[in-house]
Design an enzyme around this catalytic site. Structure first.
Site, short mmCIF file in Angstrom:
data_model
loop_
_atom_site.label_atom_id
_atom_site.label_comp_id
_atom_site.label_asym_id
_atom_site.label_seq_id
_atom_site.Cartn_x
_atom_site.Cartn_y
_atom_site.Cartn_z
N PHE A 57 0.81 -1.23 0.00
CA PHE A 57 0.00 0.00 0.00
C PHE A 57 0.84 1.28 0.00
O PHE A 57 0.35 2.36 -0.30
CB PHE A 57 -0.92 0.02 1.24
N LYS A 64 -2.03 -6.88 -9.24
CA LYS A 64 -2.97 -6.73 -8.12
C LYS A 64 -2.46 -5.62 -7.21
O LYS A 64 -1.47 -5.80 -6.50
CB LYS A 64 -3.08 -8.02 -7.32
N GLU A 102 -5.24 -3.70 -1.73
CA GLU A 102 -6.68 -3.44 -1.56
C GLU A 102 -6.90 -2.17 -0.73
O GLU A 102 -8.01 -1.68 -0.64
CB GLU A 102 -7.38 -4.66 -0.94
N CYS A 128 9.70 1.49 3.12
CA CYS A 128 10.55 0.32 3.39
C CYS A 128 11.99 0.75 3.58
O CYS A 128 12.78 0.02 4.14
CB CYS A 128 10.45 -0.67 2.25
N GLU A 140 9.78 -4.79 12.80
CA GLU A 140 9.55 -3.64 11.91
C GLU A 140 8.33 -2.89 12.46
O GLU A 140 7.28 -3.50 12.68
CB GLU A 140 9.27 -4.12 10.49
P1 NAD Z 1 1.26 -6.65 3.08
O1 NAD Z 1 2.24 -7.76 3.11
O2 NAD Z 1 0.21 -6.59 4.11
O3 NAD Z 1 0.50 -6.64 1.66
C1 NAD Z 1 1.21 -6.74 0.45
C2 NAD Z 1 0.36 -7.49 -0.55
O4 NAD Z 1 0.16 -8.82 -0.11
C3 NAD Z 1 -1.01 -6.86 -0.74
O5 NAD Z 1 -1.30 -6.83 -2.11
C4 NAD Z 1 -1.94 -7.79 0.04
O6 NAD Z 1 -3.22 -7.90 -0.55
C5 NAD Z 1 -1.23 -9.12 0.02
N1 NAD Z 1 -1.40 -9.88 1.27
C6 NAD Z 1 -1.63 -9.37 2.51
N2 NAD Z 1 -1.67 -10.37 3.41
C7 NAD Z 1 -1.46 -11.51 2.74
C8 NAD Z 1 -1.36 -12.88 3.13
N3 NAD Z 1 -1.51 -13.27 4.40
N4 NAD Z 1 -1.11 -13.80 2.18
C9 NAD Z 1 -0.94 -13.44 0.89
N5 NAD Z 1 -1.02 -12.15 0.47
C10 NAD Z 1 -1.28 -11.20 1.38
O7 NAD Z 1 2.13 -5.31 3.05
P2 NAD Z 1 1.63 -3.80 3.18
O8 NAD Z 1 1.13 -3.56 4.55
O9 NAD Z 1 0.74 -3.46 2.04
O10 NAD Z 1 3.01 -3.02 2.96
C11 NAD Z 1 3.93 -2.77 4.01
C12 NAD Z 1 5.07 -3.76 3.99
O11 NAD Z 1 5.69 -3.77 2.71
C13 NAD Z 1 6.17 -3.39 4.98
O12 NAD Z 1 6.63 -4.56 5.62
C14 NAD Z 1 7.26 -2.78 4.10
O13 NAD Z 1 8.56 -2.87 4.63
C15 NAD Z 1 7.11 -3.62 2.87
N6 NAD Z 1 7.65 -2.95 1.69
C16 NAD Z 1 8.86 -3.40 1.23
C17 NAD Z 1 9.45 -2.76 0.16
C18 NAD Z 1 10.79 -3.21 -0.34
O14 NAD Z 1 11.18 -2.81 -1.43
N7 NAD Z 1 11.53 -4.02 0.42
C19 NAD Z 1 8.80 -1.69 -0.48
C20 NAD Z 1 7.57 -1.28 0.02
C21 NAD Z 1 7.00 -1.92 1.12
#
Ligand code: NAD
Length: 519
Positions: A172, A196, A199, A304, A404
Site C-alpha cells: 500500500f 494486483k 486493496e 521500506c 519492523e
Molecule cells: P502486506 O504484506 O500486508 O500486503 C502486500 C500485498 O500482499 C497486498 O497486495 C496484500 O493484498 C497481500 N497480502 C496481505 N496479506 C497476505 C497474506 N496473508 N497472504 C498473501 N497475500 C497477502 O504489506 P503492506 O502492509 O501493504 O506493505 C507494508 C510492507 O511492505 C512493509 O513490511 C514494508 O517494509 C514492505 N515494503 C517493502 C518494500 C521493499 O522494497 N523491500 C517496499 C515497500 C513496502
C-alpha cells in the site's frame, strides 16, 4: 476519477480487463456469486486515513473473472511479443508524458487513499516515472550475445526473450512507484502483466492503467485485478502465470515466494525492513540531524527504506536533544493539507499496533524522548495520526528493535565504536538499507565492505538506487535471485535462448555417434 463508478452514492472500484473498466460480479465478497457488488457484500473498503471517510469499495474478483484476465493476458502475449521493441518503447515515451501531465491528479489520489502528503506523493510518482523513462530505451539491455566461429563454420547467438504472463502484487505504501517498478519493464520487455494493487490503495493503479491505455498500450497487455489473500492464492497457483513480482511484508511475501516456487514460477519478493543509520563524531551535526528527521518520519515512517533505527557512536548520543527539537517542529496533519510534514498511518489498526509497540518498548526499558501517542489533529479528529516518537537508550533485544514498526518512530541505540555499531546491524536479520554519517573515507570504506546489507548510504540517508542500478535489498528483506529493476530486473522478465548454426563451406561428415572431442 475515471476508475470509480460514481453513478450511485457509494463508489465501487472497477477492475481493468482488456482495456476496459469493468464492474465485478463478485456478489458476496468473493464467494463466487453472480451479483454486482452492493454496499453489503463488498470485500474491502478504502477509507481516507486522515478522516475515515469512505472513498470506495473494492471487490475480491471471482475465480472466473481472474481466470478470464489471465487468459486475455495470455492471448495478448502472443501478439505483443511480436511488436517491434522500438514500438513498445515509443508507448513508454508517450506514457511518461501522460504521467507528467497527470501528476496533480495522481498525487491527489495517492494522498486521499494512502494519507501521505501531496509533496511526498509527487516523489512517489517521480520515482515511478524514472522507471518509465528507463523503459523508453530498454532495447540495449534486451540484447543477447553472439560469437562467430565457435567451431568450423559454426556461430552462436543468444537472444533474450519475454517469458509470458507475469503477475505483480503490490504493497500500500507507494501506490505509484511500486506498480511502476513492475509494469514498464515487464511489458516493454514483451511480456503481459496481471497486476494486483493493494486493496488499501487501489485507485492509483487504475489511473496508471488508464494513462497507459491512452498512451497506446494494446488491450489485454495489462490487466488489473482486485482482492486480498484469496486473489494472491489464485495468482500463485495459476498455471499460465510464469513469474511473480511481490512487494510487501514478510508474512505475505515469504508465503508468495514459497507458493510461487512450489508452482514452478519465478518469484522476486521485496519484503520488510529495519534500516539503521550510524553516526560518527566526525560527521556534520546540523546536516545529520536534518537528514535523519526527514528519513525517519517522512511518510509517517511507512517507507521500506525509512531510517527507523539510529546508532549513536561515542559522544554523538548527546545529539538526541537536537533530534528531538527538530522532530517537534514537524507538523502532523492530513496529507491534502499542504502545510503538513507528515500524514496519518494507513489504518486505525496500524495506529493501535504502532502505539502498542511504543508502550511495550518503554516497559522493556527504552527511554521515551518524544511521545507521539494519542495525538489528535484538530481538523481531522478521526484520523490515524501518530506524532513523531523517539525511543532512546534502546537495547538490541527490545521489541522496538526486533520488529519492523512501520510508523513515525525512531529507535536510538548507543555504541562505543564503529565496529560495535556494525555488529548491531549485521546481527539484525533484515538487510534492506543502512547509512553511515562520517567525514572519514577510511571509516566509510570499512563500513561499506564490512556490512551485510544490500543498500548502503554514505552520508545519504535513504540510499534507493536509480533505475540504471537495481533495488538490492538482501537477507530477510528480499527473497529471490533477481532483484527489482536495472540489469537484474531485465533478467527477471526475460529468458535466454541460444541458437548454434552450422553453414558448412565444404562437405562435412556427420558420421560419428560420439560427442565431439574437438572443434
Ligand atoms: P502486506 O504484506 O500486508 O500486503 C502486500 C500485498 O500482499 C497486498 O497486495 C496484500 O493484498 C497481500 N497480502 C496481505 N496479506 C497476505 C497474506 N496473508 N497472504 C498473501 N497475500 C497477502 O504489506 P503492506 O502492509 O501493504 O506493505 C507494508 C510492507 O511492505 C512493509 O513490511 C514494508 O517494509 C514492505 N515494503 C517493502 C518494500 C521493499 O522494497 N523491500 C517496499 C515497500 C513496502
Amino acid at each position: 476519477t475515471k476508475n470509480i463508478d460514481d453513478t450511485s452514492d457509494i463508489n465501487f472500484y472497477k477492475y481493468f480487463q482488456n482495456g476496459e473498466f469493468v464492474s465485478s460480479r463478485s456478489g458476496g465478497g468473493g464467494g463466487g456469486g453472480e451479483e454486482l457488488l452492493t454496499s453489503t457484500n463488498v470485500a474491502y473498503t478504502v477509507k481516507n486515513p486522515a478522516t475515515q471517510e469512505i472513498i470506495g469499495h473494492v471487490p475480491e474478483l471471482t475465480t472466473d473473472e481472474f481466470n478470464c484476465a489471465v487468459s486475455l493476458a495470455e492471448d495478448a502475449f502472443q501478439e505483443w511479443k511480436l511488436v517491434p521493441v522500438s514500438q513498445r518503447q515509443r508507448i513508454m515515451l508517450e506514457y511518461q508524458n501522460k504521467i507528467r501531465d497527470n501528476t496533480e491528479e495522481l498525487a491527489y489520489l495517492i494522498s486521499l487513499e494512502n494519507g501521505k502528503t501531496l509533496a511526498d506523493a509527487k516523489g512517489d510518482i517521480f520515482r515511478g516515472l524514472e522507471m518509465v523513462e528507463s523503459a523508453t530505451f530498454l532495447a540495449p539491455q534486451l540484447q543477447g550475445d553472439s560469437l562467430q566461429g565457435i567451431g568450423t563454420d559454426m556461430d552462436c547467438i543468444s537472444y533474450r526473450e519475454p517469458i509470458g504472463v507475469c503477475a505483480g502484487i503490490c504493497a500500500f505504501n507507494f501506490p505509484a512507484m511500486i506498480p511502476l517498478w513492475m509494469i514498464p519493464l515487464c511489458v516493454t520487455a514483451g511480456n503481459t502483466m496481471v497486476l494486483k494493487p493493494s486493496e488499501k490503495t487501489p485507485g492509483t493503479s487504475m489511473l496508471l492503467a488508464s494513462l497507459l491505455k491512452d498512451s497506446g498500450l494494446p488491450d489485454g497487455v495489462l490487466q488489473i485485478v482486485h482482492g486480498g489473500k484469496g486473489m494472491v492464492d489464485k495468482i500463485c497457483t495459476h498455471p499460465d502465470i510464469q513469474a511473480i513480482s511481490f512487494v510487501g511484508g514478510n508474512t505475505a511475501g515469504e508465503y508468495v515466494f514459497n507458493e510461487g516456487h512450489r508452482n514452478g514460477k519465478r518469484v522476486q519478493a521485496n519484503l520488510g525492513a529495519k534500516n539503521h543509520a550510524v553516526i560518527l563524531e566526525d560527521s556534520n551535526r546540523e546536516q545529520v540531524v536534518k537528514a535523519i528527521a526527514g528519513a525517519a518520519f517522512g511518510a509517517a515512517g511507512q517507507r521500506c527504506m525509512a531510517l527507523s533505527t539510529l546508532i549513536f557512536v561515542g559522544s554523538t548520543k548527546e545529539w538526541i536533544h537536537d533530534l528531538v527539537e527538530d522532530a517537534k517542529k514537524l507538523k502532523v496533519g492530513a496529507g491534502l493539507d499542504i502545510t503538513s510534514d507528515l500524514g496519518p498511518v494507513i489504518t486505525p489498526e496500524s495506529k493501535i499496533r504502532v502505539e502498542n509497540i511504543i508502550t511495550e518498548a518503554i516497559e522493556q526499558g527504552a527511554t521515551l524522548s518524544l511521545d507521539g501517542r494519542g495525538l489528535v489533529v484538530d481538523d481531522c479528529p478521526n484520523g490515524n495520526f501518530i506524532g513523531p516518537t523517539i525511543l532512546s537508550q534502546v537495547k538490541t533485544d527490545n521489541v522496538c528493535h526486533t520488529e519492523e514498526i512501520f510508523g513515525p518512530v525512531l529507535v536510538c541505540l548507543e555504541a562505543d565504536t564503529l565496529d560495535d555499531a556494525m555488529d548491531i546491524i549485521n546481527n539484525n536479520p533484515f538487510g534492506n538499507g543502512c547509512a553511515l554519517f562520517t567525514g572519514s573515507g577510511s571509516a566509510a570504506r570499512k563500513f561499506t565492505h564490512g556490512i551485510n546489507v544490500g543498500q548502503i548510504g554514505i552520508n545519504v540517508p535513504i540510499p534507493v538506487p536509480l533505475p540504471m542500478f537495481s533495488f538490492t535489498g538482501s537477507r530477510r528483506s528480499m527473497k529471490g535471485d533477481l532483484n527489482f529493476y536495472g540489469k537484474s530486473g531485465v533478467q527477471f522478465y526475460t529468458k535466454m535462448k541460444t541458437v548454434t548454426s552450422l553453414w558448412p563451406s565444404k562437405d562435412i561428415s556427420f558420421g560419428t555417434v560420439n560427442f565431439p572431442s574437438d572443434s
